[in-house]
Design an enzyme around this catalytic site. Structure first.
Site, short mmCIF file in Angstrom:
data_model
loop_
_atom_site.label_atom_id
_atom_site.label_comp_id
_atom_site.label_asym_id
_atom_site.label_seq_id
_atom_site.Cartn_x
_atom_site.Cartn_y
_atom_site.Cartn_z
N CYS A 1 64.95 -8.65 13.08
CA CYS A 1 65.20 -9.67 14.10
C CYS A 1 65.65 -11.00 13.50
O CYS A 1 66.27 -11.81 14.19
CB CYS A 1 63.96 -9.89 14.95
SG CYS A 1 63.49 -8.46 15.94
N GLN B 1 56.18 -2.24 16.39
CA GLN B 1 56.04 -3.63 16.79
C GLN B 1 55.19 -3.76 18.06
O GLN B 1 54.54 -4.78 18.26
CB GLN B 1 57.43 -4.24 17.02
CG GLN B 1 58.24 -4.34 15.74
CD GLN B 1 59.48 -5.20 15.89
OE1 GLN B 1 59.53 -6.11 16.71
NE2 GLN B 1 60.49 -4.91 15.09
N SER C 1 60.37 -9.57 24.92
CA SER C 1 61.75 -10.05 24.94
C SER C 1 62.66 -9.02 25.60
O SER C 1 62.37 -7.82 25.62
CB SER C 1 62.22 -10.33 23.52
OG SER C 1 62.07 -9.19 22.70
N HIS D 1 67.14 -11.23 23.78
CA HIS D 1 67.02 -11.07 22.33
C HIS D 1 68.05 -10.08 21.81
O HIS D 1 67.74 -8.93 21.52
CB HIS D 1 65.60 -10.59 22.01
CG HIS D 1 65.27 -10.46 20.56
ND1 HIS D 1 66.04 -10.98 19.54
CD2 HIS D 1 64.22 -9.83 19.94
CE1 HIS D 1 65.49 -10.68 18.37
NE2 HIS D 1 64.39 -9.99 18.59
N CYS E 1 59.47 -13.64 13.72
CA CYS E 1 58.90 -12.42 13.14
C CYS E 1 59.99 -11.37 12.98
O CYS E 1 61.01 -11.39 13.67
CB CYS E 1 57.78 -11.89 14.04
SG CYS E 1 58.28 -11.50 15.73
N GLY F 1 60.71 -7.02 11.82
CA GLY F 1 60.19 -5.69 11.57
C GLY F 1 59.85 -5.49 10.10
O GLY F 1 60.55 -5.98 9.22
#
Length: 383
Positions: A89, A156, A237, A338, A368, A370
């Site tokens: 991300c 996640q 998101s 996102h 954050c 992955g």
């Protein structure tokens, strides 16, 4: 010692999956935004030393080094190279960091950094699914990884739930946070605060994600993402489509081409954290980048922390003691969406324009990623 300046920052409006940007080839979308961003910067095409773009799912239309394809699609000279970054991300935030490093090293003078992801065209699970469908094991099924982390389910969704439990964040709290994200984004749209940062794409110039009809009652009726969990689609998101670009320049380039810096990159860092609670890394990343910058948390005027799930920025703010009023004040990914590889550059673009608009000196962005990582970047307004 040279500085790394951001001399332009722009983005597309973020489209809902399957909506206004769904028919656009990712390279065409990114090339369109890149051309406009370079034009705003006032940088001639021949001056670009590199194009560094984030993109997470690099298969299909987003494969084969899309950054190079974007550079060529944008009409840049063939001498201009491109490279594509996958830091999950945080890919386009990492792209900005690589661009700054190139400039600060003295090896480059002008670098375009940004990202693109059209999740309508290339779904989030496309790469993993392609491998499994062809008889290959998944990315976390290797012998060495499973030996180090026996029985670990890398997810996640699990991480976001663990964070909510660890910081004692209830479902209703997260739903209230999500509602605020939508309200802030809608207020920003109505006030025209995103107008200067958005490059229209075939007339599309307003973010599609924010929902005026969202209510706490509607959120409460949703099923949790995992049985017995606290998170729902409303506190996560949105999968989206979009592109964002920034132009980074050295002191020499600023002088040579008469550029107007928006901000100076003060410090940047990347850290790793636990693999199971993988979304906690923005907390140590924030502490690390402040130390590198020689600043205190109280010196920072505005923050962008990606809203991958509501529990992530809420835990970050709770752990560090940050007032919610200065955190994502124009809404975040829960409302705005996102588009994975583009979000880091989108967050920075939005933050920079807010800093210019309100005269804020320091801004901090973190997100954050992955695998248990996070990037963090501090920028200073050039007045």
């Amino acid at each position: 010692m040279t500085s790394a300046y951001i001399v332009a920052a722009a983005r597309s409006a973020v489209g809902r999956r399957g909506k206004s940007l769904a028919a656009h080839h990712p390279a065409d979308l990114a090339a369109h935004v890149l051309r406009e961003t370079l034009s705003r910067a006032g940088v001639p095409d021949h001056a670009v030393d590199d194009v560094v773009l984030g993109c997470v799912v690099q298969v299909g239309a987003q494969s084969t080094n899309i950054a190079r394809t974007v550079a060529l699609s944008a009409g840049l000279p063939e001498k201009v190279p491109g490279t594509t970054v996958d830091r999950q991300c945080g890919s386009s935030q990492q792209a900005l960091q690589f661009a700054a490093q190139g400039v600060l090293s003295g090896w480059q003078d002008v670098v375009v950094a940004g990202g693109v992801e059209v999740m309508s065209v290339v779904p989030m699970d496309a790469a993993i699914r392609l491998g499994v469908e062809n008889g290959l094991r998944g990315p976390f099924d290797g012998d060495r990884f499973t030996k180090r982390y026996p029985g670990l389910e890398v997810s996640q969704f699990i991480s976001a739930e663990l964070i909510a439990e660890r910081w004692n964040i209830g479902r209703e709290e997260m739903e209230r946070y999500s509602l605020t994200s939508h309200e802030r984004a809608l207020a920003a749209i109505r006030a025209g605060r995103f107008a200067d940062e958005i490059v229209p794409v075939d007339g599309f110039a307003v973010d599609e994600g924010p929902r005026a009809d969202t209510t706490l009652e509607a959120m409460a009726a949703l099923r949790p993402l995992r049985p017995g969990g606290r998170l729902t689609a409303a506190t996560s998101s949105q999968m989206s489509d979009g592109a964002a670009m920034l132009v980074v320049a050295s002191d020499a380039a600023v002088e040579r081409y008469g550029l107007t810096p928006l901000a100076r990159i003060v410090a940047a860092t990347t850290v790793g954290d636990g693999v199971e609670e993988m979304l906690t890394a923005p907390i140590p990343a924030t502490r690390a980048v402040l130390e590198r910058a020689g600043l205190k948390l109280s010196d920072i005027d505005t923050f962008e922390v990606n809203e991958a799930f509501a529990s992530v920025p809420m835990a970050w703010a709770r752990e560090l003691g940050v007032d919610h009023a200065v955190l994502n004040p124009d809404g975040g990914a829960i409302a705005l969406g996102h588009p994975l590889g583009a979000t880091g550059a989108r967050l920075m673009t939005t933050m920079l324009h807010r800093m210019r608009r309100e005269g804020l000196r320091y801004g901090l962005q973190t997100m954050c990623e992955g695998g248990g990582m996070a990037n963090a970047t501090v920028v200073e307004l050039v007045r």
